[in-house]
Scaffold this motif. Sequence first.
Motif, PDB file in Angstrom:
ATOM      1  N   LEU A   1      53.266  23.538  51.647  1.00 46.55           N
ATOM      2  CA  LEU A   1      52.409  22.789  52.580  1.00 46.55           C
ATOM      3  C   LEU A   1      51.848  21.538  51.931  1.00 46.55           C
ATOM      4  CD1 LEU A   1      50.486  25.567  54.533  1.00 46.55           C
ATOM      5  CD2 LEU A   1      52.531  24.286  55.185  1.00 46.55           C
TER       6      LEU A   1
ATOM      7  N   PHE B   1      45.894  27.429  51.746  1.00 48.16           N
ATOM      8  CA  PHE B   1      46.020  25.972  51.841  1.00 48.16           C
ATOM      9  C   PHE B   1      45.020  25.408  52.831  1.00 48.16           C
ATOM     10  CE2 PHE B   1      47.943  22.143  53.642  1.00 48.16           C
ATOM     11  CZ  PHE B   1      48.155  21.410  52.477  1.00 48.16           C
TER      12      PHE B   1
ATOM     13  N   GLU C   1      46.144  35.799  36.065  1.00 51.23           N
ATOM     14  CA  GLU C   1      44.769  36.053  36.495  1.00 51.23           C
ATOM     15  C   GLU C   1      44.748  36.899  37.775  1.00 51.23           C
ATOM     16  OE1 GLU C   1      40.740  33.380  37.219  1.00 51.23           O
ATOM     17  OE2 GLU C   1      42.543  32.456  36.392  1.00 51.23           O
ATOM     18  N   MET C   2      45.632  36.553  38.691  1.00 52.64           N
ATOM     19  CA  MET C   2      45.657  37.272  39.961  1.00 52.64           C
ATOM     20  C   MET C   2      46.182  38.698  39.789  1.00 52.64           C
ATOM     21  SD  MET C   2      46.827  33.968  42.105  1.00 52.64           S
ATOM     22  CE  MET C   2      47.398  34.713  43.605  1.00 52.64           C
TER      23      MET C   2
ATOM     24  N   ILE D   1      43.358  40.885  38.699  1.00 50.34           N
ATOM     25  CA  ILE D   1      42.483  41.244  39.816  1.00 50.34           C
ATOM     26  C   ILE D   1      43.140  42.322  40.660  1.00 50.34           C
ATOM     27  CG2 ILE D   1      41.421  40.383  41.919  1.00 50.34           C
ATOM     28  CD1 ILE D   1      41.262  37.635  40.510  1.00 50.34           C
TER      29      ILE D   1
ATOM     30  N   GLU E   1      41.601  22.617  39.934  1.00 47.15           N
ATOM     31  CA  GLU E   1      42.966  23.134  40.000  1.00 47.15           C
ATOM     32  C   GLU E   1      43.025  24.597  39.519  1.00 47.15           C
ATOM     33  OE1 GLU E   1      44.974  21.739  35.851  1.00 47.15           O
ATOM     34  OE2 GLU E   1      45.111  20.347  37.546  1.00 47.15           O
ATOM     35  N   GLY E   2      43.750  25.416  40.296  1.00 50.02           N
ATOM     36  CA  GLY E   2      43.936  26.812  39.901  1.00 50.02           C
ATOM     37  C   GLY E   2      42.765  27.719  40.184  1.00 50.02           C
TER      38      GLY E   2
ATOM     39  N   HIS F   1      51.548  27.632  49.526  1.00 51.31           N
ATOM     40  CA  HIS F   1      50.608  26.534  49.306  1.00 51.31           C
ATOM     41  C   HIS F   1      51.357  25.290  48.829  1.00 51.31           C
ATOM     42  CE1 HIS F   1      46.411  25.154  48.399  1.00 51.31           C
ATOM     43  NE2 HIS F   1      47.118  24.245  47.704  1.00 51.31           N
TER      44      HIS F   1
ATOM     45  N   ARG G   1      50.372  19.977  40.526  1.00 47.40           N
ATOM     46  CA  ARG G   1      49.136  19.668  39.796  1.00 47.40           C
ATOM     47  C   ARG G   1      47.933  20.329  40.457  1.00 47.40           C
ATOM     48  NH1 ARG G   1      51.106  14.772  39.124  1.00 47.40           N
ATOM     49  NH2 ARG G   1      50.009  13.882  40.898  1.00 47.40           N
ATOM     50  N   GLU G   2      47.970  20.322  41.792  1.00 44.80           N
ATOM     51  CA  GLU G   2      46.828  20.874  42.520  1.00 44.80           C
ATOM     52  C   GLU G   2      46.633  22.364  42.188  1.00 44.80           C
ATOM     53  OE1 GLU G   2      46.949  20.233  46.764  1.00 44.80           O
ATOM     54  OE2 GLU G   2      45.448  21.782  47.050  1.00 44.80           O
ATOM     55  N   LEU G   3      47.731  23.099  42.033  1.00 46.31           N
ATOM     56  CA  LEU G   3      47.620  24.539  41.759  1.00 46.31           C
ATOM     57  C   LEU G   3      47.341  24.839  40.281  1.00 46.31           C
ATOM     58  CD1 LEU G   3      50.192  26.476  43.913  1.00 46.31           C
ATOM     59  CD2 LEU G   3      47.701  26.437  44.042  1.00 46.31           C
ATOM     60  N   GLY G   4      47.763  23.928  39.403  1.00 49.65           N
ATOM     61  CA  GLY G   4      47.531  24.176  37.970  1.00 49.65           C
ATOM     62  C   GLY G   4      48.631  25.027  37.358  1.00 49.65           C
TER      63      GLY G   4
ATOM     64  N   SER H   1      41.570  25.216  51.415  1.00 57.53           N
ATOM     65  CA  SER H   1      41.345  24.089  50.508  1.00 57.53           C
ATOM     66  C   SER H   1      41.215  22.780  51.281  1.00 57.53           C
ATOM     67  CB  SER H   1      42.486  24.009  49.481  1.00 57.53           C
ATOM     68  OG  SER H   1      43.630  23.429  50.071  1.00 57.53           O
TER      69      SER H   1
ATOM     70  N   TYR I   1      42.855  30.453  44.392  1.00 57.55           N
ATOM     71  CA  TYR I   1      43.468  31.757  44.671  1.00 57.55           C
ATOM     72  C   TYR I   1      42.794  32.903  43.912  1.00 57.55           C
ATOM     73  CZ  TYR I   1      46.611  29.542  47.801  1.00 57.55           C
ATOM     74  OH  TYR I   1      47.084  28.861  48.875  1.00 57.55           O
ATOM     75  N   PRO I   2      42.487  32.719  42.622  1.00 55.58           N
ATOM     76  CA  PRO I   2      41.711  33.783  41.961  1.00 55.58           C
ATOM     77  C   PRO I   2      40.411  34.079  42.697  1.00 55.58           C
ATOM     78  CG  PRO I   2      42.597  32.321  40.329  1.00 55.58           C
ATOM     79  CD  PRO I   2      42.905  31.685  41.658  1.00 55.58           C
TER      80      PRO I   2
ATOM     81  N   ARG J   1      37.972  20.172  51.648  1.00 57.15           N
ATOM     82  CA  ARG J   1      38.109  18.745  51.308  1.00 57.15           C
ATOM     83  C   ARG J   1      37.680  17.879  52.492  1.00 57.15           C
ATOM     84  NH1 ARG J   1      43.974  16.743  50.039  1.00 57.15           N
ATOM     85  NH2 ARG J   1      43.857  16.230  52.247  1.00 57.15           N
TER      86      ARG J   1
ATOM     87  N   LEU K   1      47.811  31.336  36.293  1.00 56.01           N
ATOM     88  CA  LEU K   1      47.282  31.686  37.615  1.00 56.01           C
ATOM     89  C   LEU K   1      47.786  33.069  38.037  1.00 56.01           C
ATOM     90  CD1 LEU K   1      45.549  30.437  39.754  1.00 56.01           C
ATOM     91  CD2 LEU K   1      47.566  29.366  40.742  1.00 56.01           C
TER      92      LEU K   1
END
Lengths: 884, 111
Positions: A31, B28, A63-64, A67, B46-47, A28, A52-55, B31, B50-51, B35, A60
Amino acid sequence: MDSRRGKLFRLTGRRDVERDLADELDHHLALAEEEALVAGADPAEARGAAERELGDRGRLLEEMRTIAAASRRAKRRTERMGRWLLEIRRAGRSIRRDRWFALAAFSMVAVAVAANLGMFSVLNAAFWRALPYPEAGRIVSVRETYEGRPLAVAGANFRDWHREATGFAALAAHTSWSGTLVRADRADQVGVAIVTRDFAAVMGVAPVVGRWFAEEETRENGAPATVISDRLWRSRFGMAADLLGSTIEVDGYHLTVVGVMPAALQYPSGAELWIPAELFGDSESRTAHNWKVVGRLTEGVDAETATRSLSDLTVRITSSEPATEYLANGALVRSLRSELLGQSPGVLLLLQAAVALLLLIAVLNLTALQLARASKRRGETVMLTALGAGRMDLVRRSVAEALVLAAVGTGLGVAAWLGVRSRVVPVLSEALPFVGTLPLDLRVVGFLASLIALVCLIAGLVPAWWAARTAQRDGVAARGRAVGPGLTMRSLMSVEVAATYVLLAGAALLGKSLGRMLDQPLGFELDNRVVVAVDLPSQPGSPFRDRDRNAAFFGQLAEQAAALPSVRRVAFGTAAPLLGRSPDGRARIAGTPSESNVDGVNADFRVASPGFFSVLGIPLLAGREFEATDRAESPYVAVVNESFVRRFLPGDEPLGQRIRFGGMDWADDDRWATVVGVVGDVRQRGPGDDPVPAVYYNYAQRPQPGRTAQLIVEHSGPAPAVLDDLRGLLGREAPMVPFLGEPLADGLESAVAGPRLRTAVLAGFAIAALVLAAVGLFGVVGFAVAQRTRELGLRIALGATAGGVVRAAIGPSLVAVVLGLVMGVGASAGLGRLASGLLFEVSPLDAAALAAAALLLGGAALVACLGPVRRALAIDPSRALREE
Amino acid sequence: MAPSVDLLQGTLDFLVLQALAAGPRHGFDVSRWIRDSSGQALSIEEGALYPALHRMERRGWLASEWAISDRRRRAKYYRLTRKGRAQLVAQEAEWRRYVAVVGRILDAAKG
């Protein structure tokens, strides 16, 4: 296609999961960065925007990961379930292939389960199921006590309790008798309960039709009324709606029927109609123990608290009376259930222990059979282990088989129990009238589930443990030469033999005890005697209330009976053995301390006609029997029994002694009587009963209106014909009296019915255990022979004698049997003491009974070995050696 | 760029299902589809993406497999399972009803 890829994924470990997560995020990022660059951002800025977009990457990933872990767990769970299902299906197929094994296993489990289920259902009903009354746990039985010994309750004490006791929502006194219901020229015997007004409130039961007693029916000389049972309403009155308000005649009383109680009300036991006690009035005596008392505790009060407060009250109300052993100085409150159970818990627990042993035997058998199977497919097991099957896989396989066996066997057992249940209930309700229909409730189902679990655990895990151990030790190379499960199987057999022995020994002891009981000299003749109980009406106004009329009636009846065909001799009295009643009281002997002290001497009071002793074959030891010359107006004569002489007149000449025995008849008759004879003791209530001192009076001098008397008839022909003739005679002479006649021998049967039933049940369990043990031994020894065919063949080839072959074939098994017997004898000796309360004149260590059990079991073991021994001797060495 | 709208709770799942309705996509792509098809009005917090994808996969709405993308990268592609498609239909109906109700209320307030 997809599923295959899924399987490959499953094999990848946690590290690959970690990499996949990182890769996905990196993809991600890449890209997004590219996109920013194309849009014209400079490299650093593009990277920053993408991140920034992913955080926060760390959070993250965390968290994954969570799951992923959850989904891994879920997947494993479904896989495990799937593997179990596969194994169960496989087990089903494998069991179906082995027909004989399946048949043996199923029937063993079924027998054990049926016995355990039945016994547990009874236990459940006796101890745990609620009695069929609302909030039945609050219903208690109340007794007076003297120095802690429970007594029936005196009416005056009850009335004080009723007025002043705390902790009770309701209290009621009751007493029962067997009465005569006369209606439309037909007389029937019915159970009559005399109850005080609050009885319905105590039981929490209201009439289904009509009403309970009203004010004017619950006072002395009030309007005579009755409430009848549902059963009586159906059977005797055809559920007639117009019965309410009509009058029925019971024992000469004319009672208005005001209600019908629901079928659930089965208290007091055998009651078919309830009559208000208040109608009759009662004495003010505090020592006339005439009543049973039941109560309903106030919410939150327990039996101990109630016992304490009621004891205090009892002491207070009796403190002004002269103290005797008949005057209460305490009270005892306990649950109605424990009152109803009486002495049965001991028997119930004994039988439950017996079926538990039966189950143990069945499980051990099953385990041994499974071991044999496991041994036969050892090659397969070794191969599986070599291919990477773990211990868990072996356990799963073995437990799945046990589960299938246990489930099918249990199903059959449940079916068998349900099949016989309706036949068990009536037999049982004789002894425990409140047990009901023995339904399969939640507790019983839970018990069944734990039975299955237990079977799976033992019959599943033991073979799995053995298979895992040997597979590890032997490896593929040792196939065929490895040690068999012989030792494990023989240990199981020893335990099984021990358990079987305990059951057999128990049954032998009970059997011997019953035999002793039946051999007990009763003190009277039993055969060719029939007894007819005659309960003449005695209500005010009845002619038979008169002493002379009463005596004349019986004298005449006896004469007429003596004239019937095949009747030899006839007598009558109030205390025919086994069937009559023999109340005790206070007798006084002239010239002894008992003449003047308060208590006198305690003896049974019995009244008999001339010929009573000779008709019953009671031996005359001294003096004479009653004669027709002892007339009502001549001086009173008495006959005492051997026990009376031994106890109260030791060393004295009994004949000529003078005795006074008051307080035993309606019109108190306290005259001195001269002893004219001594007779032998009788066991009045049956063979389990010890003889007690007794005084007999002549019926002609001391008639007993108000008390049932029995006509005793010695006959020569068959009893039924004689009984028919007597029925005809009584129907002519006293049509208002129900006919209650039976051979005296039947009385003995009902006296020993309880011991006979429990002996029969235990013997049944013991026989089932013996058969199971024999089948198990047959299987184990047969397996041992089959497994050692090669070795035995070699021995035969080398010239072993037949004896040597037999020794080699079954020697170790017999050692296991002997060991089991030794353990069994030890266990019986330990457990016997627990059962000693049920034994009559037999020691729990009775050598003959224990030896008989050992012989029977040893014999069965030898028989079980016969087949395998024959097979061992028939081994053809050349073939046996060629085979492997 | 139009001002972005905050996503209501539970909306993201619906949008992801919608994004995959036409065929498999990697994260990707999902997302960017959201948009672009919202006219830049919606952007995923953000973030969150994926979760959400992984959770939906665990619930059995999505299935995934690794494949080489048209840009010659190793990428994880998600697609709807039958269960996911049913979920999409159900949620779509729910949304249409919701929008219609809110629209009626707005009209009423105006009138």
